[in-house]
Design a protein around this motif. Sequence first.
Motif, PDB file in Angstrom:
ATOM      1  N   PRO A 120      55.067  53.991  75.095  1.00  0.00           N
ATOM      2  CA  PRO A 120      55.314  54.560  76.393  1.00  0.00           C
ATOM      3  C   PRO A 120      54.415  53.831  77.614  1.00  0.00           C
ATOM      4  O   PRO A 120      54.685  53.783  78.672  1.00  0.00           O
ATOM      5  N   ASP A 121      53.215  53.055  77.299  1.00  0.00           N
ATOM      6  CA  ASP A 121      52.681  52.376  78.209  1.00  0.00           C
ATOM      7  C   ASP A 121      53.125  50.862  78.235  1.00  0.00           C
ATOM      8  O   ASP A 121      52.290  50.131  78.793  1.00  0.00           O
ATOM      9  N   ARG A 122      54.188  50.496  77.504  1.00  0.00           N
ATOM     10  CA  ARG A 122      54.562  49.255  77.404  1.00  0.00           C
ATOM     11  C   ARG A 122      53.615  48.171  76.789  1.00  0.00           C
ATOM     12  O   ARG A 122      53.536  46.878  77.011  1.00  0.00           O
ATOM     13  N   VAL A 123      52.519  48.597  76.073  1.00  0.00           N
ATOM     14  CA  VAL A 123      51.487  47.662  75.584  1.00  0.00           C
ATOM     15  C   VAL A 123      51.624  48.034  74.027  1.00  0.00           C
ATOM     16  O   VAL A 123      51.880  49.142  73.527  1.00  0.00           O
ATOM     17  N   PRO A 124      51.373  46.654  73.320  1.00  0.00           N
ATOM     18  CA  PRO A 124      51.743  47.007  71.769  1.00  0.00           C
ATOM     19  C   PRO A 124      50.619  47.711  71.184  1.00  0.00           C
ATOM     20  O   PRO A 124      49.551  47.942  71.799  1.00  0.00           O
ATOM     21  N   VAL A 125      50.662  47.919  69.871  1.00  0.00           N
ATOM     22  CA  VAL A 125      49.783  48.505  69.149  1.00  0.00           C
ATOM     23  C   VAL A 125      48.952  47.771  68.184  1.00  0.00           C
ATOM     24  O   VAL A 125      49.766  46.896  67.334  1.00  0.00           O
ATOM     25  N   ALA A 126      47.816  47.402  68.342  1.00  0.00           N
ATOM     26  CA  ALA A 126      47.226  46.529  67.389  1.00  0.00           C
ATOM     27  C   ALA A 126      45.699  47.072  67.102  1.00  0.00           C
ATOM     28  O   ALA A 126      44.986  47.097  68.015  1.00  0.00           O
ATOM     29  N   GLY A 127      45.405  47.230  65.949  1.00  0.00           N
ATOM     30  CA  GLY A 127      44.348  47.878  65.464  1.00  0.00           C
ATOM     31  C   GLY A 127      44.496  48.540  64.103  1.00  0.00           C
ATOM     32  O   GLY A 127      45.234  48.705  63.595  1.00  0.00           O
ATOM     33  N   PRO A 128      42.952  48.903  63.471  1.00  0.00           N
ATOM     34  CA  PRO A 128      43.175  49.594  62.206  1.00  0.00           C
ATOM     35  C   PRO A 128      43.915  50.950  62.436  1.00  0.00           C
ATOM     36  O   PRO A 128      43.718  51.411  63.498  1.00  0.00           O
ATOM     37  N   ALA A 129      44.407  51.356  61.200  1.00  0.00           N
ATOM     38  CA  ALA A 129      45.029  52.717  61.467  1.00  0.00           C
ATOM     39  C   ALA A 129      43.972  53.781  61.635  1.00  0.00           C
ATOM     40  O   ALA A 129      43.075  53.907  60.671  1.00  0.00           O
ATOM     41  N   PRO A 130      44.228  54.890  62.477  1.00  0.00           N
ATOM     42  CA  PRO A 130      43.257  55.812  62.465  1.00  0.00           C
ATOM     43  C   PRO A 130      43.420  56.837  61.333  1.00  0.00           C
ATOM     44  O   PRO A 130      44.514  56.805  60.505  1.00  0.00           O
ATOM     45  N   ASP A 131      42.582  57.677  61.045  1.00  0.00           N
ATOM     46  CA  ASP A 131      42.579  58.703  59.936  1.00  0.00           C
ATOM     47  C   ASP A 131      43.604  59.839  61.056  1.00  0.00           C
ATOM     48  O   ASP A 131      42.583  60.731  61.747  1.00  0.00           O
ATOM     49  N   TRP A 132      44.802  59.807  60.957  1.00  0.00           N
ATOM     50  CA  TRP A 132      45.429  60.726  61.937  1.00  0.00           C
ATOM     51  C   TRP A 132      44.933  62.279  61.990  1.00  0.00           C
ATOM     52  O   TRP A 132      44.711  62.942  62.665  1.00  0.00           O
ATOM     53  N   GLN A 133      44.511  62.637  60.681  1.00  0.00           N
ATOM     54  CA  GLN A 133      44.109  64.023  60.338  1.00  0.00           C
ATOM     55  C   GLN A 133      42.779  64.104  61.327  1.00  0.00           C
ATOM     56  O   GLN A 133      42.562  65.390  62.082  1.00  0.00           O
ATOM     57  N   ALA A 134      41.908  63.287  60.863  1.00  0.00           N
ATOM     58  CA  ALA A 134      40.675  63.326  61.572  1.00  0.00           C
ATOM     59  C   ALA A 134      40.627  63.367  62.842  1.00  0.00           C
ATOM     60  O   ALA A 134      39.793  63.883  63.794  1.00  0.00           O
ATOM     61  N   LEU A 135      41.613  62.502  63.567  1.00  0.00           N
ATOM     62  CA  LEU A 135      41.853  62.314  64.703  1.00  0.00           C
ATOM     63  C   LEU A 135      42.259  63.601  65.732  1.00  0.00           C
ATOM     64  O   LEU A 135      41.815  64.047  66.676  1.00  0.00           O
ATOM     65  N   GLY A 136      43.021  64.166  64.706  1.00  0.00           N
ATOM     66  CA  GLY A 136      43.648  65.474  65.320  1.00  0.00           C
ATOM     67  C   GLY A 136      42.525  66.507  65.645  1.00  0.00           C
ATOM     68  O   GLY A 136      42.455  67.107  66.725  1.00  0.00           O
ATOM     69  N   ALA A 137      41.748  66.665  64.645  1.00  0.00           N
ATOM     70  CA  ALA A 137      40.439  67.437  64.557  1.00  0.00           C
ATOM     71  C   ALA A 137      39.499  67.138  65.566  1.00  0.00           C
ATOM     72  O   ALA A 137      39.286  67.783  66.422  1.00  0.00           O
ATOM     73  N   TYR A 138      39.288  65.896  65.900  1.00  0.00           N
ATOM     74  CA  TYR A 138      38.605  65.273  67.120  1.00  0.00           C
ATOM     75  C   TYR A 138      38.986  65.687  68.293  1.00  0.00           C
ATOM     76  O   TYR A 138      38.037  66.060  68.996  1.00  0.00           O
ATOM     77  N   CYS A 139      40.317  65.674  68.407  1.00  0.00           N
ATOM     78  CA  CYS A 139      41.019  65.844  69.748  1.00  0.00           C
ATOM     79  C   CYS A 139      40.892  67.374  70.177  1.00  0.00           C
ATOM     80  O   CYS A 139      40.714  67.923  71.182  1.00  0.00           O
ATOM     81  N   ALA A 140      40.923  68.123  69.061  1.00  0.00           N
ATOM     82  CA  ALA A 140      40.916  69.593  69.152  1.00  0.00           C
ATOM     83  C   ALA A 140      39.454  70.040  69.691  1.00  0.00           C
ATOM     84  O   ALA A 140      39.299  71.226  70.196  1.00  0.00           O
ATOM     85  N   ASP A 141      38.401  69.361  69.129  1.00  0.00           N
ATOM     86  CA  ASP A 141      37.040  69.713  69.241  1.00  0.00           C
ATOM     87  C   ASP A 141      36.185  69.205  70.721  1.00  0.00           C
ATOM     88  O   ASP A 141      36.164  68.176  70.856  1.00  0.00           O
ATOM     89  N   ASN A 142      36.456  70.201  71.676  1.00  0.00           N
ATOM     90  CA  ASN A 142      35.906  69.496  73.141  1.00  0.00           C
ATOM     91  C   ASN A 142      34.460  69.220  72.972  1.00  0.00           C
ATOM     92  O   ASN A 142      34.342  68.753  74.090  1.00  0.00           O
ATOM     93  N   THR A 143      33.676  69.507  72.055  1.00  0.00           N
ATOM     94  CA  THR A 143      32.464  69.225  72.095  1.00  0.00           C
ATOM     95  C   THR A 143      32.098  67.833  71.705  1.00  0.00           C
ATOM     96  O   THR A 143      31.084  67.305  71.710  1.00  0.00           O
ATOM     97  N   GLN A 144      33.056  67.261  71.046  1.00  0.00           N
ATOM     98  CA  GLN A 144      32.897  65.726  70.783  1.00  0.00           C
ATOM     99  C   GLN A 144      32.785  64.629  71.925  1.00  0.00           C
ATOM    100  O   GLN A 144      33.664  64.761  72.891  1.00  0.00           O
ATOM    101  N   THR A 145      31.803  64.074  71.814  1.00  0.00           N
ATOM    102  CA  THR A 145      31.718  63.088  73.186  1.00  0.00           C
ATOM    103  C   THR A 145      31.473  61.465  72.475  1.00  0.00           C
ATOM    104  O   THR A 145      31.780  60.544  73.159  1.00  0.00           O
ATOM    105  N   ARG A 146      31.021  61.467  71.151  1.00  0.00           N
ATOM    106  CA  ARG A 146      30.891  60.057  70.797  1.00  0.00           C
ATOM    107  C   ARG A 146      32.372  59.671  70.647  1.00  0.00           C
ATOM    108  O   ARG A 146      33.262  60.307  70.200  1.00  0.00           O
TER     109      ARG A 146
END
Length: 604
Positions: free
Chosen positions: A512-538
């Motif tokens: 969508p932003d016309r920029v490639p994807v390059a990096g280690p694969a995220p743990d998608w499940q953990a990422l979902g939980a992180y995004c849902a938790d508004n208290t996470q700032t790190r």
Amino acid sequence: MTNDYCLQHATIDWPLRSVPQARREGDIYWSFTGGLDEKRHVYIEGNGLPERFSSLKQSSFQVFELGFGFGLNFLLTASAWSHRAQPGQILHYVAVERAPVAPADLRRLLQRITISNKERLTQIYPAPVAGLHTLWFQPNVCLHLYLGDARSLLADGLLRNIDCIFLDGFAPIRNPDAWDPWVLKQLALASRSGATLCTYSVAGHVRRNLQAAGFQIQRRPGYGQKREMLHASLPPDTHEGTPLTVAPVSVAVIGGGLAGHQVARALSRRGIQPTIFDDGGIRLPMYALSPQVALNVNPESRLSLLGTQFTNNHLDVQRIGLQRKMSSGRRQRVLASLHPDVASDCGNGLLYTHGGFLYGKDLFTDETNTPDNRIQRGQVLDVVEQSDRVVVTFQPIHSPSTQIDNFDHVYIAAPDRALTVLSPVPLTPVWGQSVVIQADSTIDGPVIADGASIIPGPDGFQVSATYDRDRHSQSDPRYQDTEVLVHHFRRSHPDTRVQSIRAITGQRTTTPDRVPVAGPAPDWQALGAYCADNTQTRPFQNYSDRIGLLTGFGSHGTTLAPLLAEFLVASMMKEPTVLTRDLMTVLLPSRFLLRQVGRLQTPL
Ligand SMILES: Cc1cc2nc3c(=O)[nH]c(=O)nc-3n(C[C@H](O)[C@H](O)[C@H](O)COP(=O)(O)OP(=O)(O)OC[C@H]3O[C@@H](n4cnc5c(N)ncnc54)[C@H](O)[C@@H]3O)c2cc1C
């Protein structure tokens, strides 16, 4: 980092029978009596490099130099390394320079001295695009030359595992920034326990700042008429740094397209021969290489300029420059942000010096001499990380049964969202077409105008490309697409007689932003939980150590895939970083979700 894309070269005076002098700092590059011998004494012998190289047990050694100048310390270090390193060991030489010398000055100086491999330095020496340039000097020596202010590189916090430091900037009185307590503290934090540091300066505040940063200092005899120099070291138990990874034994690359081949190339630079899984993509006869430069300075354009230079330096590019047609107003504004060594006005457009084109055979030629059993034809069905292995499920092309293989590391360079680890990345395939036209016409080099490229080749002019967003699978070339491309060619070559036309269809994948994807694969499940938790700032930290993702190049495969493959392989192997933090951030595979919750940051 400056506001523009490029830095200015240092203005150098060449007094008769004397050493070169930087006009801005009003200082000489080395002492009148010293030169190479002094540098050898202070930095090479001062740090005990010959003995340390000979007895090195680890797979790599990292030098950091503040003040690259004419690269003399680098050439001396590379020479000492070449005579002593064991097969498979790599020297990473990270150097910082905020006022790079011009190529003509570099050549002028190197002509005067005798030192091995000096021509190679002039070949790979980059144009002054601000940022980090990764330059393979020889098979076991990689120069990481940061053009910019040391403070911004150090503030990134990405330097680690430094074994030895050369402080060779201009004198502290003329260049205090390079010697201040914060800089020296950051260097100590980025170094291994036992790392050494040498400098010609014995100024009182330099000694005090080094001690405050944690170094133990010692005055030693200087070279020639100089009474003293400084040797410093970190005590053996200061900190451990990131342990060096053991090179992975078995590595797979999923996708044998343009990006997959660049990953294989980056791995082969490190002596690793991967297994490539590919289900047979389309290759074009030729590919244009051109940076994309936005008027407002942004990370994507910086990446594009650095990527173009990397491709130009490391692949077999037809080096004839690339013309990009544009209006005079836009031309002037882009030129104002670039150095004349990067682009020049060619009348009705810009000539990008490091652009050009590549033959498909040179992009895909397997330098790695991959034996047949290393290329697996068929479709990868899934890639899953299981404790300390990555399991690849594969459907060979002529076999009824699936095959399961295990690897230490897997790089996914296949835009296949059926793979679980890639499915959350918003990738869109866009089909398109090129034509190869045989015609009685000539053009000097590749041209991009009105969104299409024309590349002159031995079999005709390749005109690219159309964008068919409504097409969802491979199909024969479409008449209307061929018409569009031929019309485009005729507009720029009105009197030409077209003899034959051959059309080729292909697919690119965009984000969508016309920029490639390059990096280690995220743990998608953990990422979902992180995004849902508004208290996470790190910053989100859960990324795989074993699976890397590299895809979504759109039309910029040649510009970005070689550099980003090098970046991904270096980061998976915990080597010195190839990209600065701002560029890593725009490429993160997790960025689409992190942006939605306003917490896009690179992991610490
Ligand atoms: C008509 C056209 C003209 C273009 N012209 C240029 C140009 O001039 N310059 C330029 O820089 N770029 C150009 N591009 C874009 C360029 O082709 C892409 O940027 C580049 O191919 C991207 O490389 P990639 O490896 O990511 O993808 P691809 O080259 O598409 O390779 C992906 C590979 O993965 C394989 N694969 C996919 N899924 C699986 C799976 N599950 N298992 C096994 N294998 C799998 C595919 O078969 C394919 O071989 C053009 C594209 C098109 C369509």
